[in-house]
Design a protein around this motif. Structure first.
Motif, PDB file in Angstrom:
ATOM      1  N   MET A 103       0.816  -1.208   0.000  1.00 38.22           N
ATOM      2  CA  MET A 103       0.000   0.000   0.000  1.00 38.22           C
ATOM      3  C   MET A 103       0.855   1.266   0.000  1.00 38.22           C
ATOM      4  SD  MET A 103      -2.851  -1.363  -0.316  1.00 38.22           S
ATOM      5  CE  MET A 103      -3.869   0.112  -0.287  1.00 38.22           C
ATOM      6  N   ARG A 104       2.046   1.180   0.578  1.00 36.35           N
ATOM      7  CA  ARG A 104       2.956   2.329   0.511  1.00 36.35           C
ATOM      8  C   ARG A 104       3.343   2.601  -0.933  1.00 36.35           C
ATOM      9  NH1 ARG A 104       7.822   1.402   4.121  1.00 36.35           N
ATOM     10  NH2 ARG A 104       6.455   2.237   5.752  1.00 36.35           N
ATOM     11  N   GLY A 105       3.580   1.540  -1.689  1.00 36.88           N
ATOM     12  CA  GLY A 105       3.880   1.724  -3.103  1.00 36.88           C
ATOM     13  C   GLY A 105       2.703   2.282  -3.873  1.00 36.88           C
ATOM     14  N   VAL A 106       1.492   1.887  -3.481  1.00 40.33           N
ATOM     15  CA  VAL A 106       0.290   2.375  -4.160  1.00 40.33           C
ATOM     16  C   VAL A 106       0.094   3.869  -3.918  1.00 40.33           C
ATOM     17  CG1 VAL A 106      -2.231   2.226  -4.210  1.00 40.33           C
ATOM     18  CG2 VAL A 106      -0.869   0.127  -4.144  1.00 40.33           C
ATOM     19  N   PHE A 107       0.251   4.304  -2.663  1.00 41.04           N
ATOM     20  CA  PHE A 107      -0.055   5.691  -2.312  1.00 41.04           C
ATOM     21  C   PHE A 107       1.148   6.631  -2.467  1.00 41.04           C
ATOM     22  CE2 PHE A 107      -3.474   3.495  -0.053  1.00 41.04           C
ATOM     23  CZ  PHE A 107      -4.559   4.292  -0.365  1.00 41.04           C
ATOM     24  N   LEU A 108       2.356   6.118  -2.260  1.00 42.33           N
ATOM     25  CA  LEU A 108       3.530   6.991  -2.241  1.00 42.33           C
ATOM     26  C   LEU A 108       4.514   6.707  -3.366  1.00 42.33           C
ATOM     27  CD1 LEU A 108       4.210   6.934   1.608  1.00 42.33           C
ATOM     28  CD2 LEU A 108       2.957   8.656   0.304  1.00 42.33           C
ATOM     29  N   GLY A 109       4.253   5.669  -4.150  1.00 43.82           N
ATOM     30  CA  GLY A 109       5.161   5.343  -5.237  1.00 43.82           C
ATOM     31  C   GLY A 109       6.289   4.430  -4.783  1.00 43.82           C
ATOM     32  N   PRO A 110       7.206   4.112  -5.693  1.00 39.71           N
ATOM     33  CA  PRO A 110       8.315   3.210  -5.367  1.00 39.71           C
ATOM     34  C   PRO A 110       9.188   3.758  -4.245  1.00 39.71           C
ATOM     35  CG  PRO A 110       8.135   3.531  -7.739  1.00 39.71           C
ATOM     36  CD  PRO A 110       7.233   4.536  -7.100  1.00 39.71           C
ATOM     37  N   LEU A 111       9.695   2.858  -3.432  1.00 39.45           N
ATOM     38  CA  LEU A 111      10.586   3.234  -2.339  1.00 39.45           C
ATOM     39  C   LEU A 111      12.009   3.350  -2.874  1.00 39.45           C
ATOM     40  CD1 LEU A 111      11.034   3.689   0.705  1.00 39.45           C
ATOM     41  CD2 LEU A 111      11.391   1.215   0.919  1.00 39.45           C
ATOM     42  N   ALA A 112      12.548   4.570  -2.854  1.00 43.31           N
ATOM     43  CA  ALA A 112      13.889   4.800  -3.389  1.00 43.31           C
ATOM     44  C   ALA A 112      14.937   4.260  -2.415  1.00 43.31           C
ATOM     45  CB  ALA A 112      14.107   6.291  -3.635  1.00 43.31           C
ATOM     46  N   ARG A 113      15.804   3.386  -2.908  1.00 40.21           N
ATOM     47  CA  ARG A 113      16.887   2.827  -2.105  1.00 40.21           C
ATOM     48  C   ARG A 113      18.209   3.116  -2.805  1.00 40.21           C
ATOM     49  NH1 ARG A 113      15.021  -1.335   1.566  1.00 40.21           N
ATOM     50  NH2 ARG A 113      12.811  -1.756   1.275  1.00 40.21           N
ATOM     51  N   PRO A 114      19.309   3.084  -2.045  1.00 34.66           N
ATOM     52  CA  PRO A 114      20.613   3.307  -2.673  1.00 34.66           C
ATOM     53  C   PRO A 114      20.905   2.258  -3.746  1.00 34.66           C
ATOM     54  CG  PRO A 114      20.765   3.459  -0.285  1.00 34.66           C
ATOM     55  CD  PRO A 114      19.401   2.930  -0.598  1.00 34.66           C
ATOM     56  N   ARG A 115      21.664   2.638  -4.732  1.00 34.51           N
ATOM     57  CA  ARG A 115      22.007   1.738  -5.826  1.00 34.51           C
ATOM     58  C   ARG A 115      22.747   0.511  -5.276  1.00 34.51           C
ATOM     59  NH1 ARG A 115      22.299   2.529 -11.285  1.00 34.51           N
ATOM     60  NH2 ARG A 115      23.696   1.157 -12.452  1.00 34.51           N
ATOM     61  N   GLY A 116      22.248  -0.672  -5.624  1.00 33.69           N
ATOM     62  CA  GLY A 116      22.865  -1.924  -5.194  1.00 33.69           C
ATOM     63  C   GLY A 116      22.699  -2.224  -3.714  1.00 33.69           C
ATOM     64  N   TRP A 117      21.653  -1.667  -3.078  1.00 34.99           N
ATOM     65  CA  TRP A 117      21.461  -1.847  -1.634  1.00 34.99           C
ATOM     66  C   TRP A 117      21.344  -3.301  -1.231  1.00 34.99           C
ATOM     67  CZ3 TRP A 117      17.296  -4.396   0.386  1.00 34.99           C
ATOM     68  CH2 TRP A 117      16.236  -4.651  -0.509  1.00 34.99           C
ATOM     69  N   TRP A 118      20.795  -4.126  -2.120  1.00 31.88           N
ATOM     70  CA  TRP A 118      20.545  -5.522  -1.781  1.00 31.88           C
ATOM     71  C   TRP A 118      21.817  -6.362  -1.767  1.00 31.88           C
ATOM     72  CZ3 TRP A 118      21.731  -8.816  -5.858  1.00 31.88           C
ATOM     73  CH2 TRP A 118      21.874  -8.202  -7.111  1.00 31.88           C
ATOM     74  N   LYS A 119      22.956  -5.757  -2.217  1.00 28.97           N
ATOM     75  CA  LYS A 119      24.231  -6.467  -2.185  1.00 28.97           C
ATOM     76  C   LYS A 119      25.009  -6.192  -0.910  1.00 28.97           C
ATOM     77  CE  LYS A 119      24.713  -6.278  -7.231  1.00 28.97           C
ATOM     78  NZ  LYS A 119      25.543  -5.784  -8.358  1.00 28.97           N
ATOM     79  N   ALA A 120      24.487  -5.322  -0.049  1.00 27.06           N
ATOM     80  CA  ALA A 120      25.175  -5.004   1.201  1.00 27.06           C
ATOM     81  C   ALA A 120      25.308  -6.252   2.063  1.00 27.06           C
ATOM     82  CB  ALA A 120      24.421  -3.910   1.950  1.00 27.06           C
ATOM     83  N   PRO A 121      26.419  -6.413   2.785  1.00 23.08           N
ATOM     84  CA  PRO A 121      26.615  -7.626   3.603  1.00 23.08           C
ATOM     85  C   PRO A 121      25.501  -7.880   4.615  1.00 23.08           C
ATOM     86  CG  PRO A 121      28.670  -6.397   3.400  1.00 23.08           C
ATOM     87  CD  PRO A 121      27.596  -5.536   2.805  1.00 23.08           C
ATOM     88  N   SER A 122      24.971  -6.801   5.206  1.00 22.67           N
ATOM     89  CA  SER A 122      23.907  -6.990   6.193  1.00 22.67           C
ATOM     90  C   SER A 122      22.648  -7.541   5.548  1.00 22.67           C
ATOM     91  CB  SER A 122      23.599  -5.663   6.889  1.00 22.67           C
ATOM     92  OG  SER A 122      23.210  -4.667   5.936  1.00 22.67           O
ATOM     93  N   VAL A 123      22.343  -7.082   4.324  1.00 21.19           N
ATOM     94  CA  VAL A 123      21.164  -7.575   3.610  1.00 21.19           C
ATOM     95  C   VAL A 123      21.383  -9.014   3.160  1.00 21.19           C
ATOM     96  CG1 VAL A 123      19.660  -7.243   1.613  1.00 21.19           C
ATOM     97  CG2 VAL A 123      20.530  -5.256   2.873  1.00 21.19           C
ATOM     98  N   VAL A 124      22.577  -9.303   2.658  1.00 17.82           N
ATOM     99  CA  VAL A 124      22.890 -10.665   2.216  1.00 17.82           C
ATOM    100  C   VAL A 124      22.809 -11.631   3.376  1.00 17.82           C
ATOM    101  CG1 VAL A 124      24.694 -12.136   1.243  1.00 17.82           C
ATOM    102  CG2 VAL A 124      24.318  -9.849   0.306  1.00 17.82           C
ATOM    103  N   ALA A 125      23.260 -11.198   4.561  1.00 18.74           N
ATOM    104  CA  ALA A 125      23.206 -12.068   5.742  1.00 18.74           C
ATOM    105  C   ALA A 125      21.765 -12.412   6.100  1.00 18.74           C
ATOM    106  CB  ALA A 125      23.903 -11.385   6.916  1.00 18.74           C
ATOM    107  N   VAL A 126      20.873 -11.434   5.984  1.00 19.65           N
ATOM    108  CA  VAL A 126      19.460 -11.701   6.268  1.00 19.65           C
ATOM    109  C   VAL A 126      18.879 -12.629   5.204  1.00 19.65           C
ATOM    110  CG1 VAL A 126      17.176 -10.659   6.483  1.00 19.65           C
ATOM    111  CG2 VAL A 126      19.157  -9.507   7.469  1.00 19.65           C
TER     112      VAL A 126
END
Length: 219
Positions: A149-172
């Protein structure tokens, strides 16, 4: 030879009383269906005048208790079931002005009234704060739905480029003790996006394709 007398077909429950609906019209009751909510649902035909019935299939009599029940629980239309078919209930709700279109309008108003929290709070905190009053059919609010619903009302959530490659994200992502939904809640993305990022981390297709429909940004 005397003609045989035709007998009126009687109802097995024995109810042949006259009741008025919420608009004051008279109905002849042929069936009484009890409910655990302190009132019964009556089935019957509308009467033109005493002793005369309209033809057709017996319908739901919209008595005052039934109307009050449907209007009170408009937010959860299927949470407290009634001994009536869904098509019949849809017709009754439309007559009372609490049908699906009204439900959708109220749902939109509910999210708009909380738009500031939706923009500033995490999905987990938003669900914890507003979950008890959430305008959902089952009465629960998941962080995944909050993200959608956040995407519906506020649009895409802007994240830093390549955020999903961060070690903390990869660990999760690689944490085998967490379920798909738990990972989605922690990272505030949809479960399908979790699956696509996991596939990319294993050498599958690029995860950038998982974010083209407003559920996040990646590259």
């Amino acid at each position: 030879m005397a003609r045989p007398v035709k007998r009126r077909r009687s109802n097995s429950s024995g109810h042949q009383s006259i009741v008025r609906d919420v608009w004051g019209d008279r109905w002849r009751v042929i069936e009484r269906r009890p409910t655990p909510y302190g009132f019964a649902v009556y089935m019957g035909w509308p009467t033109i005048y005493v002793g005369r019935e309209r033809g057709g299939k017996p319908g739901v009599i919209v008595t005052a208790p039934l109307a009050a029940h449907l209007r009170t629980h408009v937010q959860r239309p299927h949470h407290l079931p009634l001994p009536v078919g869904r098509k019949a209930l849809r017709r009754v709700r439309k007559l009372l002005g609490v049908d699906h279109r009204v439900w959708i309008d109220h749902r939109i108003y509910w999210w708009v009234d909380r738009i500031d929290d939706l923009a500033t709070m995490s999905a987990v905190k938003f669900a914890a704060k507003h979950g008890p009053t959430s305008w959902t059919r089952n009465g629960t609010l998941s962080s995944t739905l909050v993200c959608i619903m956040r995407g519906v009302f506020l649009g895409p959530l802007a994240r830093p480029r390549g955020w999903w490659k961060a070690p903390s994200v990869v660990a999760v992502m690689k944490n085998k003790s967490l379920t798909l939904n738990q990972i989605a809640e922690r990272l505030e993305i949809s479960p399908i996006t979790v699956s696509r990022i996991r596939k990319d981390l294993r050498g599958g297709r690029p995860a950038v394709k998982a974010f083209r429909r407003g559920r996040g940004l990646a590259s």
